[in-house]
Design a protein around this motif. Structure first.
Motif, mmCIF file in Angstrom:
data_model
loop_
_atom_site.group_PDB
_atom_site.id
_atom_site.type_symbol
_atom_site.label_atom_id
_atom_site.label_comp_id
_atom_site.label_asym_id
_atom_site.label_seq_id
_atom_site.Cartn_x
_atom_site.Cartn_y
_atom_site.Cartn_z
ATOM 1 N N PHE A 92 -1.003 3.286 6.405
ATOM 2 C CA PHE A 92 0.467 3.940 6.332
ATOM 3 C C PHE A 92 0.799 4.091 4.740
ATOM 4 O O PHE A 92 0.583 3.511 4.125
ATOM 5 C CB PHE A 92 1.381 3.189 7.075
ATOM 6 C CG PHE A 92 1.397 3.018 8.424
ATOM 7 C CD1 PHE A 92 1.996 4.075 9.344
ATOM 8 C CD2 PHE A 92 0.607 2.070 9.116
ATOM 9 C CE1 PHE A 92 1.627 3.784 10.739
ATOM 10 C CE2 PHE A 92 0.374 2.098 10.625
ATOM 11 C CZ PHE A 92 1.108 2.987 11.234
ATOM 12 N N GLY A 93 1.535 5.101 4.688
ATOM 13 C CA GLY A 93 2.309 5.379 3.537
ATOM 14 C C GLY A 93 3.992 5.367 3.897
ATOM 15 O O GLY A 93 4.150 6.117 4.897
ATOM 16 N N TYR A 94 4.711 4.643 3.129
ATOM 17 C CA TYR A 94 5.916 4.673 3.443
ATOM 18 C C TYR A 94 6.999 4.999 2.133
ATOM 19 O O TYR A 94 6.866 4.238 1.263
ATOM 20 C CB TYR A 94 6.246 3.268 3.836
ATOM 21 C CG TYR A 94 7.437 2.681 4.473
ATOM 22 C CD1 TYR A 94 8.455 3.631 5.280
ATOM 23 C CD2 TYR A 94 8.142 1.494 4.335
ATOM 24 C CE1 TYR A 94 9.697 3.270 5.890
ATOM 25 C CE2 TYR A 94 9.288 1.054 4.819
ATOM 26 C CZ TYR A 94 9.897 1.984 5.400
ATOM 27 O OH TYR A 94 11.222 1.580 5.961
ATOM 28 N N PHE B 59 -3.756 -1.685 -3.379
ATOM 29 C CA PHE B 59 -3.640 -2.332 -2.107
ATOM 30 C C PHE B 59 -4.478 -1.555 -1.146
ATOM 31 O O PHE B 59 -4.877 -2.383 -0.226
ATOM 32 C CB PHE B 59 -2.283 -2.308 -1.494
ATOM 33 C CG PHE B 59 -1.112 -2.972 -2.471
ATOM 34 C CD1 PHE B 59 -1.592 -4.080 -3.104
ATOM 35 C CD2 PHE B 59 0.256 -2.484 -2.345
ATOM 36 C CE1 PHE B 59 -0.439 -4.957 -3.763
ATOM 37 C CE2 PHE B 59 1.102 -3.261 -3.083
ATOM 38 C CZ PHE B 59 0.825 -4.412 -3.770
ATOM 39 N N SER C 261 -0.239 1.369 -4.925
ATOM 40 C CA SER C 261 -0.929 1.678 -3.510
ATOM 41 C C SER C 261 -2.462 1.864 -3.367
ATOM 42 O O SER C 261 -2.893 1.503 -2.504
ATOM 43 C CB SER C 261 -0.089 3.078 -3.076
ATOM 44 O OG SER C 261 1.284 2.621 -2.909
ATOM 45 N N ARG D 91 4.221 6.911 -4.618
ATOM 46 C CA ARG D 91 3.511 5.964 -4.041
ATOM 47 C C ARG D 91 3.085 5.729 -2.707
ATOM 48 O O ARG D 91 2.037 5.337 -2.268
ATOM 49 C CB ARG D 91 4.733 4.679 -4.390
ATOM 50 C CG ARG D 91 4.197 3.492 -3.926
ATOM 51 C CD ARG D 91 5.304 2.248 -4.392
ATOM 52 N NE ARG D 91 6.689 2.488 -3.377
ATOM 53 C CZ ARG D 91 7.484 1.761 -3.219
ATOM 54 N NH1 ARG D 91 7.582 0.857 -4.077
ATOM 55 N NH2 ARG D 91 8.557 1.985 -2.435
ATOM 56 N N ALA D 92 4.105 6.715 -1.841
ATOM 57 C CA ALA D 92 3.683 6.698 -0.507
ATOM 58 C C ALA D 92 2.124 7.503 -0.155
ATOM 59 O O ALA D 92 1.446 7.235 0.620
ATOM 60 C CB ALA D 92 4.665 7.284 0.265
ATOM 61 N N VAL E 70 14.154 3.887 -1.276
ATOM 62 C CA VAL E 70 13.148 4.043 -2.047
ATOM 63 C C VAL E 70 12.335 2.680 -2.270
ATOM 64 O O VAL E 70 11.131 2.526 -2.121
ATOM 65 C CB VAL E 70 13.499 4.645 -3.182
ATOM 66 C CG1 VAL E 70 11.928 4.865 -3.995
ATOM 67 C CG2 VAL E 70 13.909 6.063 -3.185
ATOM 68 N N ARG F 107 10.921 2.434 10.687
ATOM 69 C CA ARG F 107 10.773 0.875 10.546
ATOM 70 C C ARG F 107 10.128 0.369 11.595
ATOM 71 O O ARG F 107 9.076 -0.167 11.407
ATOM 72 C CB ARG F 107 11.970 0.103 10.359
ATOM 73 C CG ARG F 107 12.823 0.411 8.955
ATOM 74 C CD ARG F 107 13.855 -0.568 8.810
ATOM 75 N NE ARG F 107 13.396 -1.916 9.203
ATOM 76 C CZ ARG F 107 13.209 -2.868 8.351
ATOM 77 N NH1 ARG F 107 12.854 -2.495 6.921
ATOM 78 N NH2 ARG F 107 12.782 -4.323 8.541
ATOM 79 N N PRO G 189 10.874 4.444 1.957
ATOM 80 C CA PRO G 189 12.310 4.051 2.810
ATOM 81 C C PRO G 189 13.208 4.826 2.058
ATOM 82 O O PRO G 189 13.418 5.469 1.182
ATOM 83 C CB PRO G 189 12.120 2.421 2.402
ATOM 84 C CG PRO G 189 11.471 2.232 1.502
ATOM 85 C CD PRO G 189 10.424 3.352 1.262
ATOM 86 N N ALA H 68 6.732 1.755 11.148
ATOM 87 C CA ALA H 68 5.918 0.970 9.991
ATOM 88 C C ALA H 68 5.467 -0.320 10.245
ATOM 89 O O ALA H 68 4.684 -1.034 9.651
ATOM 90 C CB ALA H 68 6.627 1.047 8.807
#
Lengths: 193, 256
Positions: free
Chosen positions: A62-64, A87, A84, A131-132, A69, A41, A66, A44
């Motif tokens: 960045f790709g994240y 964005f 993603s 998505r990441a 999820v 975190r 968590p 990020a």
């Protein structure tokens, strides 16, 4: 190995002071509660009080993924992945094809139009992975990325995702309890305890 | 116990049954197509829909601010927002006159700019929005509070601005609460009486909405008043069916 980023963070009893080496794959290893999730975190940018120093300058993208999820609940899995790309400013006409390719990598094409609450935890995690990695970010932050995927297909998904990351040239920092994640990626190990 | 339970059931049920009992079934179309009825119905639909639109447009940012706000100022603002729910509507009308009347606190500037609110159709909309807004804000604020913040964070990590994360990710996930809040607000606006009659009067075709027409007709043409009342009952039942169990959850989760 040279240092990629150093993090110092304190909250209550939790005290983090770690340096992440500049390897393409880095695995954060340590017991529950040691601060792996919090460290991700911080990286990020989600902990304003953290002292985070990127030695080569802060990465632009960045790709994240968590730990929980946290897919966007009102969107289908496909839209979650496509978001993603949107964005990141990917051109509209490229989004559908790239989304389809990503859904194939994590093997959820058959449930792509379902919403997060309509699929299993493993399928949500696959969608979160897609998505990441979707927009080829400079740095990937993955929190126990393959833990919820069923054992029979976990190795396949892991290998595909790691190959995709390797090809894209992104740096990948993941928290993990699974030695297979380290073995498959050849990750540099950082012990968090 | 059953006998005791029957008392309030009769209290709630008897008036509705009486309304249906006295409904002049043969003259229904005549009553619904009379000039007073059609103009009141049209005016009610237009004003309540506009008032609901205002509640949505201005209520959303307010609900968001209340949901993320902390401490004393937020509590004070929330109290003001909820006041119209417990305030007698006629008092709301008086307060609106003092604020937006020709010599009112704010109204004198409107008057200077040539804009008149009291005793106009715009005044009806304002009175309806005043009483309806809390229902929308309450519904949306509760939904925003219960929302998991993590997925909006994920969107921002992936490059969305805070505003984009809110519109693309947060807003769609509270869609049901927005819809429920809008239906509640619309129902409240449609039924508005006290604040409207005080602030906007009861001029047929300009400010006489359905509830005001019912009251007006009761003296001149009771049968028509019954028909219009039954129409409002039908709308109210439709709203209840549309909301079903959401109605109660809205009030349960209003306070943090």
């Amino acid at each position: 190995m040279s240092a990629l980023v150093s993090v110092r963070f304190r909250r209550g009893p939790l005290e983090l002071d770690h340096t992440v080496p500049a390897a393409q794959f880095v695995a954060l290893v340590g017991p529950n509660g040691a601060g792996k999730t919090t460290l991700l975190r911080c990286l990020a940018g989600l902990e304003p009080d953290a002292d985070v120093e990127w030695h080569g300058g802060r990465p632009a993208t960045f790709g994240y993924l968590p730990q929980r999820v946290s897919l966007y609940p009102a969107m289908s899995l496909a839209d979650n992945v496509a978001s993603s790309l949107r964005f990141a400013g990917v051109h509209r006409r490229d989004i559908a094809a790239r989304t389809a390719a990503l859904l194939t990598i994590v093997d959820i094409g058959d449930v792509a139009n379902r919403r997060p609450h309509e699929v299993s935890g493993g399928q949500r995690q696959r969608a979160g992975l897609a998505r990441a990695i979707a927009a080829h970010p400079a740095v990937l932050l993955l929190d126990e990325p393959f833990s919820a995927i069923d054992v029979t297909t976990r190795a396949m998904v892991r290998n595909r995702v790691i190959d995709h990351i390797r090809d894209s040239g992104a740096r990948c920092i993941m928290a993990t309890h699974d030695d297979a994640d380290l073995a498959a990626s050849g990750a540099a190990r950082v012990d968090i305890d | 116990m059953y006998a005791l339970a029957a008392v309030p059931a009769i209290l709630l049920g008897a008036p509705l049954l009486a309304l249906l009992w006295r409904l002049p079934w043969t003259d229904l179309t005549d009553a619904l197509t009379s000039e007073a009825a059609t103009s009141a119905l049209g005016l009610s639909l237009v004003t309540s829909v506009i008032a609901t639109g205002l509640c949505v447009v201005f209520g959303l940012p307010l609900a968001w601010a209340l949901a993320v706000g902390r401490g004393m100022p937020t509590r004070v603002v929330r109290a003001f927002c909820l006041l119209p729910i417990v305030l007698p509507p006629v008092v709301g009308g008086v307060a609106l006159l003092l604020a937006f009347g020709r010599r009112g606190l704010v109204g004198q500037w409107f008057d200077g700019a040539g804009v008149q609110l009291p005793f106009t159709t715009a005044g009806v909309v304002l009175a309806q929005a005043f009483v309806a807004l809390p229902f929308f804000v309450l519904s949306v604020e509760a939904a925003l509070r219960q929302l998991d913040e993590e997925f909006a964070e994920v969107a921002q990590v992936h490059g969305a601005s805070p505003f984009r994360a809110f519109t693309a990710v947060t807003l769609p996930s509270i869609g049901p609460a927005i819809a429920a809040g809008a239906v509640l607000a619309w129902a409240r606006a449609l039924g508005e009486f006290g604040a409207t009659v005080t602030f906007a009067g009861s001029l047929q075709g300009r400010t006489q909405t359905l509830p005001l027409a019912v009251y007006d007709l009761l003296e001149r043409d009771p049968a028509d008043a019954v028909v219009l009342s039954a129409l409002l009952v039908v709308i109210a039942v439709a709203v209840l069916v549309a909301l079903r169990d959401r109605w109660f959850s809205i009030f349960r989760s209003a306070e943090p």
